[in-house]
Design a protein around this motif. Sequence first.
Motif, short mmCIF file in Angstrom:
data_model
loop_
_atom_site.label_atom_id
_atom_site.label_comp_id
_atom_site.label_asym_id
_atom_site.label_seq_id
_atom_site.Cartn_x
_atom_site.Cartn_y
_atom_site.Cartn_z
N MET A 190 37.29 40.25 3.62
CA MET A 190 38.33 39.51 2.94
C MET A 190 39.37 40.46 2.37
SD MET A 190 38.08 37.68 -0.66
CE MET A 190 37.94 39.32 -1.32
N THR A 241 47.95 41.90 4.18
CA THR A 241 49.07 40.99 4.02
C THR A 241 49.87 41.29 2.76
OG1 THR A 241 47.58 39.49 2.94
CG2 THR A 241 48.03 39.08 5.27
N GLN A 242 49.29 42.08 1.85
CA GLN A 242 50.01 42.36 0.60
C GLN A 242 50.22 43.85 0.41
OE1 GLN A 242 47.43 40.71 -2.33
NE2 GLN A 242 48.32 38.68 -2.16
N PRO A 243 51.20 44.40 1.05
CA PRO A 243 51.45 45.83 0.85
C PRO A 243 51.83 46.10 -0.60
CG PRO A 243 53.21 44.80 2.13
CD PRO A 243 52.17 43.77 1.94
N LEU A 262 43.37 40.91 2.92
CA LEU A 262 44.32 40.74 1.83
C LEU A 262 45.25 41.94 1.72
CD1 LEU A 262 42.41 39.13 -1.12
CD2 LEU A 262 44.23 38.19 0.28
N PHE A 265 33.38 45.85 -0.34
CA PHE A 265 32.55 45.52 -1.49
C PHE A 265 31.12 45.75 -1.08
CE2 PHE A 265 35.06 42.43 -4.12
CZ PHE A 265 34.68 43.02 -5.30
N PHE A 268 32.19 40.84 1.17
CA PHE A 268 31.56 40.15 0.06
C PHE A 268 30.39 39.30 0.55
CE2 PHE A 268 31.12 36.62 -2.88
CZ PHE A 268 31.15 37.25 -4.10
N LYS A 298 33.59 41.34 11.86
CA LYS A 298 34.72 40.94 11.01
C LYS A 298 34.36 39.87 9.99
CE LYS A 298 38.08 43.16 13.48
NZ LYS A 298 37.18 43.75 14.45
N VAL A 299 33.12 39.90 9.48
CA VAL A 299 32.75 38.98 8.41
C VAL A 299 33.14 39.65 7.08
CG1 VAL A 299 30.87 37.72 7.34
CG2 VAL A 299 30.84 38.11 9.78
N LEU A 313 40.55 47.43 -6.69
CA LEU A 313 39.87 46.50 -5.79
C LEU A 313 40.76 46.09 -4.63
CD1 LEU A 313 37.92 44.22 -8.25
CD2 LEU A 313 36.99 45.84 -6.64
N ARG A 314 42.03 46.47 -4.67
CA ARG A 314 42.89 46.20 -3.52
C ARG A 314 42.75 47.27 -2.46
NH1 ARG A 314 48.42 44.50 -6.60
NH2 ARG A 314 47.42 43.32 -8.24
#
Lengths: 339, 337
Positions: free
Chosen positions: A1, A8-10, A5, A77, A141, A137-138, A280-281
């Motif tokens: 996940m 998509t969020q540089p 994320l 994680f 977390f 690709k699961v 965490l990003r």
Amino acid sequence: MSTALTATQPRTSTGSGRSIAGWIGLLPALLVALVAGMSAIDPQFYGIINILNILRNASFLAIVACGQALVIIAGGFDLSVGAVVALASVVTAKTMAAAAVAFPGNNALIIASGVAAGLGCGLLVGLVNGFCVAKLKVSGFVVTLGTMSATAGVGLMITSGIPVYGMPEAFVKGFGRAQVLGLPTAVYLALAVILVTMFAQRRTLFGRYVYAIGGNVDAAVVSGVSIQRHIVGTYVLSSVLAALAGILLTAQVGSGQASFGGDRMMLQSIAAAVIGGVSLRGGVGRVEIVAISALFLTILGNALNLLHIDSRLQPVFLGVIMVAAVALDELSRRRKSRV
Amino acid sequence: MSDLELSVAAKDTGQTRRLPAEWLWSAMLPIALVVLLLGFAAVDSRVLSPANLLNIAQQTSYLALFAMAQTVVILTRGFDLALGPTVSMVSVGTALAMAGATASGHDTTTVLLAGLGAGFGLGIACGLFNGVVIALLGVNPFVATLGSYNIAIGVATTLSAGRPVQGVPGTFSQIFYGGNIFGVPAAIAITVAIGIVLQLMLARTVFGRSLYIIGTNPRAAAVAGLPVKRILVLTYVLCSALAALGAIMMTARTGSGEPNLGGSLSLQAIAGAVVGGTSLAGGRGGVGTAVLGALFVTILSNGMNLTRIDGYVQMVVLGAIVIIGVLLDRLRLERRQ
């Protein structure tokens, strides 16, 4: 996940880089304040027994947190570390007990087989985690949530929840409880782990690629970084380090127990990483700061005990400090990026 | 529900028609449920007895409520690790308030209101904390709810001194556990009612729709002028309020306030939601996925209990199921694209 994320969020790397720099100053300052305050209040705090106790516990946490930090830096994680500590502990003890029956007196062989079996467990769980995250690709977390449940289940299944005895004296008295130059062996191992990870983070391709993957997975792919191999690597390292902590704990206590580690160790390792400035990003974090924050958390727990604060109330402090640390970091990042 | 999520996905990718095999993927979990039930029944016929089916329905109703709570926040790309401890804290708080009100000689109605007030008050406070820290301070949901996880555990065990809180009036248990509406046990009736209301809210209200938009594309939601922060705070409050309701129902079942009631509920609720097909990447899922997932997890553990599978083996099976569930969901998404 998280990898999805971050893709998509540089982020603005300059802002977070500066805020981490702010943290490096703040955390040791907090640590010094805590130590000074406690020393003034309670002389028991700087007693040699208490200090050794703190260092030993901080070593276990720092070893696990190092692996956890690597996984988080790569954008993942690892919820399974606590369960791996438990499984490695019981497998090591069981193997040593069995080897002691098969080869009586041959301590080197007994210990080697036990340690190999324990680390092998870590390797196996890490490979499963890494395979599911990188190849299938699961989300990390969910995968580690699954392997946490499965690993804890296997540990309990092997032992039925009963402590495992029968390890050679040389392993317990000669290694686990031994002191070199006045310090427990676990402290030296933790320092070695931290130094090697520091070196890996700064000077090896693996370390640089882990930052690259966590920072911007698409850019890393375009730059030709083999994403899958390095993600598997972080999960394997995390699990093997957790297994190492499990083996050290087993050697110190003198029995293998499925109750070692658990949710508490998992949550604390994430707390240590996050308070130590690991984002965490993904893409941000240094293992030496994580080690300091592991020491900080251990001393905090110890201080709360010495101050006779109800053990039931202690999680409240941990929770507030965690949220406050990350909130401060986030706020300072916003202010910096606004300037 | 699947229509809704499809329409969202279709708008997102510019896709206009369904893939032919789509219905098969949607039907997979219900089919798996039936196969599972029949498989356990083949080993032990008691699995399909009316008493056990009612038992499954009742057990599911609690987990379904928690999975719904979790789904609401997962839709917005968050999650609530603190759900389990919130349940413990609410249980203890409700029981203490009622025991206190009883001791000071109030009548039954006041006692019940005090209990409900304390329970929902604590739940909403917890949700507000999570929402404010996540939406306004910008803290990652994992860290924020891990923090409130610790805080709620500390509060629950401190208030109760680590022991079950006695003094829950019998009327409370009779209403929220023993009671029934047209013969349907209270727990099932409440969960069904909440499920319907929540589904309507998610599908038909601006608030509900905006949860999907925030989860699908937070930046687009902000650009479109949605008050994202306020919505997120409300979402976490809603999640914790649902958790508080579940906690009150479970307290009525046990008849005492339990500081360990929540235990592993956070992760179970996430597992239930995820197995049902709620996407941790946000924007996909609903009441249907939460209920299906909760039903699956409950039937699995009920069947394994009845067929006397070792509790430790059950942990291993549950872990594997969670991973497989998410893997299948991902394959389904890939097919669709």
